[in-house]
Design a protein around this motif. Structure first.
Motif, short mmCIF file in Angstrom:
data_model
loop_
_atom_site.label_atom_id
_atom_site.label_comp_id
_atom_site.label_asym_id
_atom_site.label_seq_id
_atom_site.Cartn_x
_atom_site.Cartn_y
_atom_site.Cartn_z
N TRP A 57 0.83 -1.20 0.00
CA TRP A 57 0.00 0.00 0.00
C TRP A 57 0.87 1.25 0.00
CZ3 TRP A 57 0.04 3.88 3.63
CH2 TRP A 57 -0.89 4.89 3.41
N GLU A 60 2.55 1.98 -3.37
CA GLU A 60 1.61 2.53 -4.34
C GLU A 60 1.24 3.97 -3.99
OE1 GLU A 60 -0.44 2.82 -7.74
OE2 GLU A 60 0.77 1.09 -7.14
N ARG A 63 4.07 6.35 -4.79
CA ARG A 63 4.18 6.61 -6.23
C ARG A 63 3.14 7.62 -6.69
NH1 ARG A 63 5.18 0.72 -9.00
NH2 ARG A 63 7.06 0.24 -7.80
N GLN A 64 1.93 7.50 -6.17
CA GLN A 64 0.88 8.43 -6.57
C GLN A 64 1.15 9.85 -6.08
OE1 GLN A 64 -2.89 6.87 -5.32
NE2 GLN A 64 -2.83 5.18 -6.78
#
Length: 105
Positions: A57, A60, A63-64
């Protein structure tokens, strides 16, 4: 009234929640199974599964949010250090609780 919590702050809150979830599970299994190793292995299994889910989690989410690579690596390294410390402390606490309850019975 909205409070902004950075992604890495949520990551460490998640680590604390993993400890709060997995330790009682390990403690209960130690009580019912009457062995320290059974309780510790169940604690490791639950916490490791949740830890991997949290790492995925966080990767991710980082990265966002376009988090820097170095800060992500440092957060991962510190999280692994905290996780290993949690496992060591949990083992010693489970062992001490087991000895105390075994002596009293």
């Amino acid at each position: 009234m909205f409070v902004y919590v950075p992604i890495d702050g949520l990551f460490y809150i998640g680590l604390a929640l993993i400890a709060l979830i997995s330790y009682p599970v390990g403690h209960l299994i130690m009580r019912f199974g009457k062995t320290v190793n059974g309780g510790f292995y169940s604690l490791v299994a639950v916490s490791l599964g949740l830890f991997f889910w949290l790492v995925i989690w966080f990767d991710e989410a980082a990265r966002q949010r376009d988090m820097g690579t170095i800060s992500v690596v440092f957060n991962f390294a510190f999280a692994v250090l905290l996780y290993v410390t949690f496992l060591a402390l949990s083992y010693f606490v489970l062992r001490a609780v087991h000895r105390r309850t075994r002596v009293n019975h």
